[in-house]
Design a protein around this motif. Structure first.
Motif, PDB file in Angstrom:
ATOM      1  N   ARG A 255       6.040   3.404   5.830  1.00  0.00           N
ATOM      2  CA  ARG A 255       6.997   3.503   6.939  1.00  0.00           C
ATOM      3  C   ARG A 255       8.314   4.121   6.454  1.00  0.00           C
ATOM      4  O   ARG A 255       8.837   5.044   7.061  1.00  0.00           O
ATOM      5  CB  ARG A 255       7.239   2.095   7.513  1.00  0.00           C
ATOM      6  N   VAL A 256       8.797   3.652   5.322  1.00  0.00           N
ATOM      7  CA  VAL A 256      10.068   4.162   4.790  1.00  0.00           C
ATOM      8  C   VAL A 256       9.916   5.636   4.400  1.00  0.00           C
ATOM      9  O   VAL A 256      10.794   6.464   4.664  1.00  0.00           O
ATOM     10  CB  VAL A 256      10.541   3.312   3.586  1.00  0.00           C
ATOM     11  N   ALA A 257       8.758   5.974   3.829  1.00  0.00           N
ATOM     12  CA  ALA A 257       8.546   7.367   3.430  1.00  0.00           C
ATOM     13  C   ALA A 257       8.558   8.269   4.673  1.00  0.00           C
ATOM     14  O   ALA A 257       9.166   9.350   4.670  1.00  0.00           O
ATOM     15  CB  ALA A 257       7.232   7.507   2.684  1.00  0.00           C
ATOM     16  N   GLY A 258       7.920   7.808   5.748  1.00  0.00           N
ATOM     17  CA  GLY A 258       7.875   8.589   6.992  1.00  0.00           C
ATOM     18  C   GLY A 258       9.288   8.821   7.524  1.00  0.00           C
ATOM     19  O   GLY A 258       9.652   9.941   7.920  1.00  0.00           O
ATOM     20  N   LEU A 259      10.052   7.766   7.476  1.00  0.00           N
ATOM     21  CA  LEU A 259      11.432   7.824   7.961  1.00  0.00           C
ATOM     22  C   LEU A 259      12.265   8.835   7.153  1.00  0.00           C
ATOM     23  O   LEU A 259      13.024   9.626   7.704  1.00  0.00           O
ATOM     24  CB  LEU A 259      11.975   6.422   7.762  1.00  0.00           C
ATOM     25  N   LEU A 260      12.090   8.794   5.832  1.00  0.00           N
ATOM     26  CA  LEU A 260      12.862   9.696   4.972  1.00  0.00           C
ATOM     27  C   LEU A 260      12.410  11.143   5.175  1.00  0.00           C
ATOM     28  O   LEU A 260      13.220  12.068   5.137  1.00  0.00           O
ATOM     29  CB  LEU A 260      12.726   9.295   3.497  1.00  0.00           C
ATOM     30  N   LYS A 261      11.101  11.304   5.397  1.00  0.00           N
ATOM     31  CA  LYS A 261      10.582  12.657   5.652  1.00  0.00           C
ATOM     32  C   LYS A 261      11.219  13.223   6.915  1.00  0.00           C
ATOM     33  O   LYS A 261      11.646  14.376   6.945  1.00  0.00           O
ATOM     34  CB  LYS A 261       9.059  12.618   5.829  1.00  0.00           C
ATOM     35  N   ARG A 262      11.278  12.384   7.933  1.00  0.00           N
ATOM     36  CA  ARG A 262      11.863  12.847   9.200  1.00  0.00           C
ATOM     37  C   ARG A 262      13.337  13.192   9.012  1.00  0.00           C
ATOM     38  O   ARG A 262      13.885  14.004   9.737  1.00  0.00           O
ATOM     39  CB  ARG A 262      11.670  11.800  10.300  1.00  0.00           C
ATOM     40  N   ALA A 263      13.978  12.598   8.022  1.00  0.00           N
ATOM     41  CA  ALA A 263      15.381  12.920   7.746  1.00  0.00           C
ATOM     42  C   ALA A 263      15.484  14.075   6.738  1.00  0.00           C
ATOM     43  O   ALA A 263      16.517  14.262   6.097  1.00  0.00           O
ATOM     44  CB  ALA A 263      16.108  11.692   7.228  1.00  0.00           C
ATOM     45  N   ASN A 264      14.367  14.789   6.562  1.00  0.00           N
ATOM     46  CA  ASN A 264      14.320  15.996   5.720  1.00  0.00           C
ATOM     47  C   ASN A 264      14.476  15.768   4.230  1.00  0.00           C
ATOM     48  O   ASN A 264      14.936  16.642   3.509  1.00  0.00           O
ATOM     49  CB  ASN A 264      15.371  17.016   6.177  1.00  0.00           C
ATOM     50  N   HIS A 265      14.072  14.600   3.750  1.00  0.00           N
ATOM     51  CA  HIS A 265      14.029  14.399   2.296  1.00  0.00           C
ATOM     52  C   HIS A 265      12.645  14.806   1.806  1.00  0.00           C
ATOM     53  O   HIS A 265      11.656  14.654   2.526  1.00  0.00           O
ATOM     54  CB  HIS A 265      14.277  12.926   1.962  1.00  0.00           C
ATOM     55  N   ALA A 266      12.589  15.327   0.588  1.00  0.00           N
ATOM     56  CA  ALA A 266      11.283  15.640  -0.016  1.00  0.00           C
ATOM     57  C   ALA A 266      10.755  14.359  -0.643  1.00  0.00           C
ATOM     58  O   ALA A 266      11.275  13.892  -1.651  1.00  0.00           O
ATOM     59  CB  ALA A 266      11.445  16.723  -1.069  1.00  0.00           C
ATOM     60  N   VAL A 267       9.751  13.762   0.002  1.00  0.00           N
ATOM     61  CA  VAL A 267       9.338  12.398  -0.348  1.00  0.00           C
ATOM     62  C   VAL A 267       7.876  12.320  -0.772  1.00  0.00           C
ATOM     63  O   VAL A 267       7.015  12.972  -0.188  1.00  0.00           O
ATOM     64  CB  VAL A 267       9.489  11.469   0.890  1.00  0.00           C
ATOM     65  N   ALA A 268       7.604  11.501  -1.784  1.00  0.00           N
ATOM     66  CA  ALA A 268       6.220  11.170  -2.136  1.00  0.00           C
ATOM     67  C   ALA A 268       6.075   9.651  -2.113  1.00  0.00           C
ATOM     68  O   ALA A 268       7.064   8.939  -2.232  1.00  0.00           O
ATOM     69  CB  ALA A 268       5.903  11.699  -3.520  1.00  0.00           C
ATOM     70  N   VAL A 269       4.838   9.183  -1.948  1.00  0.00           N
ATOM     71  CA  VAL A 269       4.594   7.736  -1.865  1.00  0.00           C
ATOM     72  C   VAL A 269       3.585   7.324  -2.928  1.00  0.00           C
ATOM     73  O   VAL A 269       2.612   8.030  -3.177  1.00  0.00           O
ATOM     74  CB  VAL A 269       3.985   7.329  -0.501  1.00  0.00           C
ATOM     75  N   LEU A 270       3.836   6.176  -3.535  1.00  0.00           N
ATOM     76  CA  LEU A 270       2.926   5.668  -4.563  1.00  0.00           C
ATOM     77  C   LEU A 270       2.577   4.219  -4.263  1.00  0.00           C
ATOM     78  O   LEU A 270       3.423   3.342  -4.371  1.00  0.00           O
ATOM     79  CB  LEU A 270       3.623   5.754  -5.930  1.00  0.00           C
ATOM     80  N   HIS A 271       1.350   3.990  -3.816  1.00  0.00           N
ATOM     81  CA  HIS A 271       0.867   2.606  -3.720  1.00  0.00           C
ATOM     82  C   HIS A 271      -0.646   2.616  -3.838  1.00  0.00           C
ATOM     83  O   HIS A 271      -1.283   3.667  -3.811  1.00  0.00           O
ATOM     84  CB  HIS A 271       1.365   1.901  -2.460  1.00  0.00           C
ATOM     85  N   SER A 272      -1.215   1.430  -3.957  1.00  0.00           N
ATOM     86  CA  SER A 272      -2.612   1.382  -4.373  1.00  0.00           C
ATOM     87  C   SER A 272      -3.608   1.734  -3.276  1.00  0.00           C
ATOM     88  O   SER A 272      -4.800   1.834  -3.552  1.00  0.00           O
ATOM     89  CB  SER A 272      -2.928   0.015  -4.978  1.00  0.00           C
ATOM     90  N   ASN A 273      -3.164   1.933  -2.031  1.00  0.00           N
ATOM     91  CA  ASN A 273      -4.108   2.396  -1.015  1.00  0.00           C
ATOM     92  C   ASN A 273      -4.242   3.913  -0.977  1.00  0.00           C
ATOM     93  O   ASN A 273      -5.029   4.445  -0.220  1.00  0.00           O
ATOM     94  CB  ASN A 273      -3.677   1.930   0.382  1.00  0.00           C
ATOM     95  N   ARG A 274      -3.426   4.601  -1.749  1.00  0.00           N
ATOM     96  CA  ARG A 274      -3.512   6.064  -1.766  1.00  0.00           C
ATOM     97  C   ARG A 274      -4.683   6.465  -2.664  1.00  0.00           C
ATOM     98  O   ARG A 274      -5.030   5.751  -3.597  1.00  0.00           O
ATOM     99  CB  ARG A 274      -2.230   6.670  -2.352  1.00  0.00           C
ATOM    100  N   THR A 275      -5.252   7.619  -2.400  1.00  0.00           N
ATOM    101  CA  THR A 275      -6.361   8.055  -3.257  1.00  0.00           C
ATOM    102  C   THR A 275      -5.795   8.433  -4.623  1.00  0.00           C
ATOM    103  O   THR A 275      -4.598   8.683  -4.769  1.00  0.00           O
ATOM    104  CB  THR A 275      -7.067   9.294  -2.697  1.00  0.00           C
ATOM    105  N   GLN A 276      -6.691   8.497  -5.604  1.00  0.00           N
ATOM    106  CA  GLN A 276      -6.268   8.845  -6.953  1.00  0.00           C
ATOM    107  C   GLN A 276      -5.562  10.201  -6.953  1.00  0.00           C
ATOM    108  O   GLN A 276      -4.547  10.390  -7.608  1.00  0.00           O
ATOM    109  CB  GLN A 276      -7.499   8.872  -7.872  1.00  0.00           C
ATOM    110  N   LYS A 277      -6.104  11.134  -6.194  1.00  0.00           N
ATOM    111  CA  LYS A 277      -5.530  12.481  -6.172  1.00  0.00           C
ATOM    112  C   LYS A 277      -4.111  12.440  -5.591  1.00  0.00           C
ATOM    113  O   LYS A 277      -3.194  13.051  -6.119  1.00  0.00           O
ATOM    114  CB  LYS A 277      -6.429  13.389  -5.325  1.00  0.00           C
ATOM    115  N   GLU A 278      -3.971  11.689  -4.518  1.00  0.00           N
ATOM    116  CA  GLU A 278      -2.637  11.575  -3.895  1.00  0.00           C
ATOM    117  C   GLU A 278      -1.642  10.942  -4.859  1.00  0.00           C
ATOM    118  O   GLU A 278      -0.485  11.340  -4.933  1.00  0.00           O
ATOM    119  CB  GLU A 278      -2.718  10.721  -2.624  1.00  0.00           C
ATOM    120  N   ARG A 279      -2.106   9.944  -5.597  1.00  0.00           N
ATOM    121  CA  ARG A 279      -1.210   9.258  -6.526  1.00  0.00           C
ATOM    122  C   ARG A 279      -0.785  10.189  -7.652  1.00  0.00           C
ATOM    123  O   ARG A 279       0.379  10.225  -8.043  1.00  0.00           O
ATOM    124  CB  ARG A 279      -1.892   7.995  -7.076  1.00  0.00           C
ATOM    125  N   GLU A 280      -1.755  10.946  -8.165  1.00  0.00           N
ATOM    126  CA  GLU A 280      -1.418  11.883  -9.241  1.00  0.00           C
ATOM    127  C   GLU A 280      -0.446  12.947  -8.757  1.00  0.00           C
ATOM    128  O   GLU A 280       0.507  13.301  -9.440  1.00  0.00           O
ATOM    129  CB  GLU A 280      -2.685  12.549  -9.778  1.00  0.00           C
TER     130      GLU A 280
END
Ligand code: AMP
Length: 413
Positions: A255-280
């Motif tokens: 949710r926070v990442a989405g919010l920051l993206k909408r405010a035009n920040h270049a954002v990445a997210v790291l948590h254990s529900n992301r796929t390995q590729k997304e995390r890397e």
């Protein structure tokens, strides 16, 4: 004392030199001779203390040359990122030897892992689930393991891996050397120690309970309805290079990442529900500067060696006091000063007190100048005669960071 006096093998010393390490860290000074002498070691060290080399260098020194009998070193890690990071470190330490290292974790295909295991690796770094899969499929055996390392044991407990860890330990020979690292030693880890280790020696040097002196850390009290507004405003006003934002839950991080993206920040997210590729991709992009903000949960970010973070923002107050030290330790590394901000709402008060007790410091409360606080009573407590039960520790307002610092009257003991 220099690395050369610790009794490490010449090829490993070469590797240390190539890494650019000059002096051993305290945990390395204590652990290297113990592991070399064959002692089981319990380290209460956390990441950033040099613990990987503390167990890695003596183990590699004792291995000598590559042989194809099978895995002789097994290192268990709670997360894929940590497993990858530790394997890279082992690979680098061993670069002047012919020893082979490999890493095994879930979320990716089996092909490459099967090939590398078949080719014969001396050192296997693994997360428990995928390791058990390999054992069941017969692609890996543990009957030649001489060195077992249980890293971040308390985190493996938190993640529910302890039964898997036990099943794995049972498959290793009894005559082996075992090291265990854990920031805390709850009863379940104590039981594991009794069961899996033999006359271990404990090293507590690394147990850091105070934040690095180079980190300036403050708390921004706010009402819960204004948390996100305050975060956005902080990011607007702070001159940062890279920010790590910590959230309590995976959902919150998204949710926070989405919010920051909408405010035009270049954002990445790291948590254990992301796929390995997304995390890397998230980690690599953040390290390379493609993303200026990385939003993470504690479990995903624990132990990761993310350098050059200019700011850490605790969007949620950490539930475990030691996580506060871990989180804010990401900034102010290698003597670079960094800032750590914690956003605090009323219900966070008990957790903040617990953190302050743990670090034996009161964290200054700060008010953001010209921010449209809807609930100004948050700061009322600083006035004489104010009712208790609001935000703690404020006495007088001083300007800091372009805001007001409600400095505590006394330091808490
Ligand atoms: P660790 O606690 O093992 O995650 O290590 C934290 C960071 O410190 C890593 O980037 C290591 O490469 C680095 N490091 C470990 N030991 C030393 C040392 N003796 N001198 C300088 N850097 C080190």
């Amino acid at each position: 004392m220099a690395f050369s006096k610790l009794g490490l093998a010449p090829a490993i010393l070469e590797g240390v030199k190539a890494m650019g390490y000059i002096d051993p860290t305290p945990i390395q000074l204590r652990a290297i001779p113990l592991v070399l002498s064959g002692k089981d070691v319990i380290g209460s060290a956390q990441t950033g203390t040099g613990k990987t080399a503390a167990f890695g260098l003596p183990i590699l020194s004792k291995l000598g040359q590559h042989n194809s009998t099978g895995a002789r070193v097994l290192i268990l890690e709670p997360t894929r990122e940590l497993a990858a990071q530790v394997e890279t470190a082992f690979h680098d330490f061993a670069r002047f030897t012919n020893l082979k290292t490999t890493v095994v974790f879930g979320g990716v295909g089996y092909g490459k892992q099967n090939d590398e295991l078949k080719a014969g690796a001396d050192v296997v770094v693994a997360t428990p689930g995928r390791l058990l899969d390999h054992l069941e499929q017969g692609t890996l055996r543990l009957d030649k393991v001489e060195f077992l390392v249980l890293d971040e044991a308390d985190r493996m407990l938190d993640m529910g891996f302890l039964p898997d860890v036990r099943r794995i330990v049972e498959k290793c020979p009894r005559a082996r050397h075992t090291s265990l690292f854990s920031a805390t030693v709850p009863p379940q880890i104590e039981t594991l120690i009794q069961w899996a280790m033999h006359n271990p020696e404990t090293i507590e040097i690394g147990a850091r309970r105070t934040p690095a002196e180079t980190v300036k850390h403050v708390i921004y009290p706010v009402s819960d309805t204004q948390k996100t507004d305050l975060l956005l405003e902080l990011l607007k006003r702070v001159n940062y290079n890279s920010v790590l934002v910590f959230c309590r839950t995976k959902h919150g991080a998204d949710r926070v990442a989405g919010l920051l993206k909408r405010a035009n920040h270049a954002v990445a997210v790291l948590h254990s529900n992301r796929t390995q590729k997304e995390r890397e991709q998230a980690l690599q992009g953040f390290r390379e500067g493609k993303y200026e903000v990385l939003v993470a949960t504690d479990i995903a970010a624990r132990g990761l060696d993310i350098a050059d973070v200019s700011h850490v923002v605790n969007y949620d107050v950490p539930q475990h006091p030691e996580d506060y030290i871990h989180r804010i330790g990401r900034t102010g590394r290698a003597e670079a000063t960094g800032d750590a901000f914690t956003i605090m709402i009323a219900e966070d008060a008990p957790h903040v007190y617990a953190i302050e007790r743990f670090i034996s410091q009161t964290i200054p409360r700060v008010k953001l100048e010209n921010f449209n606080y809807t609930y100004t009573a948050l700061f009322e407590e600083s006035k004489p005669g104010a009712k208790p039960g609001g935000f703690p520790g404020k006495a007088r307002a001083v300007r800091v960071h372009g805001g007001y610092h409600f400095g505590p009257a006394k330091r808490r003991r």
